[in-house]
Design a protein around this motif. Structure first.
Motif, PDB file in Angstrom:
ATOM      1  N   GLN A  86      90.658  56.957 -12.367  1.00  0.00           N
ATOM      2  CA  GLN A  86      91.504  55.767 -12.359  1.00  0.00           C
ATOM      3  C   GLN A  86      91.215  54.889 -13.573  1.00  0.00           C
ATOM      4  N   GLY A  87      92.097  53.917 -13.791  1.00  0.00           N
ATOM      5  CA  GLY A  87      91.854  52.952 -14.839  1.00  0.00           C
ATOM      6  C   GLY A  87      90.953  51.837 -14.326  1.00  0.00           C
ATOM      7  N   PRO A  88      90.359  51.079 -15.226  1.00  0.00           N
ATOM      8  CA  PRO A  88      89.508  49.959 -14.810  1.00  0.00           C
ATOM      9  C   PRO A  88      90.297  48.911 -14.040  1.00  0.00           C
ATOM     10  N   GLN A 144      85.744  51.003 -12.242  1.00  0.00           N
ATOM     11  CA  GLN A 144      86.563  52.167 -12.556  1.00  0.00           C
ATOM     12  C   GLN A 144      86.201  53.326 -11.640  1.00  0.00           C
TER      13      GLN A 144
END
Lengths: 113, 116
Positions: free
Chosen positions: B41-43, B37
């Motif tokens: 941001q998203g994973p 991540q």
């Protein structure tokens, strides 16, 4: 291709207001699963709610509710009567393509007292 | 009931070095997945291990490798570190064959890696 879009980068509300977080997904799978996770500053992703692709019934769980619409590929999440402790980053996730998880970029929720 | 535990919590490395991150899954889980991540941001899915084998892999170079041990714990190794590898690395555990296919991932608190 699988994709999750969270168009809202950041939302600010005053305590006790209702807030809805938007999520739009893309997948060619006919069976898939949708999730919402909460990430507080500590970093751990906490599971909140889930929905199967073949069940469009919307539900309420405490202060949380969700609106799943396959026709528009949306899985929106609502917090009723928001509290300061709800402040966190919220992620929508799609489980598809042989059980892989795909996350959106997140929506930061600020709940002010 | 112990949840997912990761170590270390923070790590600072220099470009070109190698790093190993560790994860113990939630009690009763047999599958470990790793996510990267980046800030804001998203994973992003790196790979998944089950029965000590890599079962699925995301779009990450071979510099990222892993291992799962007989007790289901797992390691993530990153070689030849780049500045762009700086991120929060999250471990998630689950059951490979679960009765309900919509079972969620359970995440640890992550390891914050900084590459200078």
């Amino acid at each position: 291709a699988q994709k999750v879009t969270q168009a809202q980068t950041e939302i600010s509300v005053v305590e006790k207001e209702d807030v809805t977080l938007d999520c739009v997904y893309e997948t060619r799978d006919t069976t898939y699963y949708l999730f919402w996770y909460k990430q507080p500053p500590s970093g751990e992703l906490v599971f909140l709610i889930r929905r199967n692709s073949f069940d469009e019934q919307n539900e309420i769980s405490g202060r949380y509710s969700w609106n799943f619409q396959k026709s528009t590929s949306s899985f929106n999440f609502t917090i009723t009567a928001s509290q300061v402790v709800d402040s966190a980053v919220y992620f929508c996730a799609l489980r598809a393509n042989f059980n892989k998880f795909y996350f959106g970029s997140g929506t930061k929720l600020n709940v002010k007292p | 009931d112990a949840g997912v535990t990761q170590s270390p919590t923070h790590l600072i490395k220099t470009r070109g070095q190698q790093v190993t991150l560790r994860c113990s899954p939630k009690s009763g889980h047999d599958t470990v997945s790793w996510y990267q991540q980046a800030l804001g941001q998203g994973p992003q899915f790196i790979f998944q291990y089950y029965e000590e084998e890599e079962r699925q892999r995301g779009n990450f170079p071979d510099r990222f490798s892993g291992h799962q041990f007989p007790n289901y714990s797992s390691e993530l190794n990153v070689n030849a570190l780049l500045l762009g590898d700086s991120a929060l690395y999250l471990c998630a555990s689950s059951l490979y064959f679960s009765g309900t296919r919509n079972s969620p991932l359970h995440f640890g608190n992550g390891t914050r890696l900084t590459v200078t």
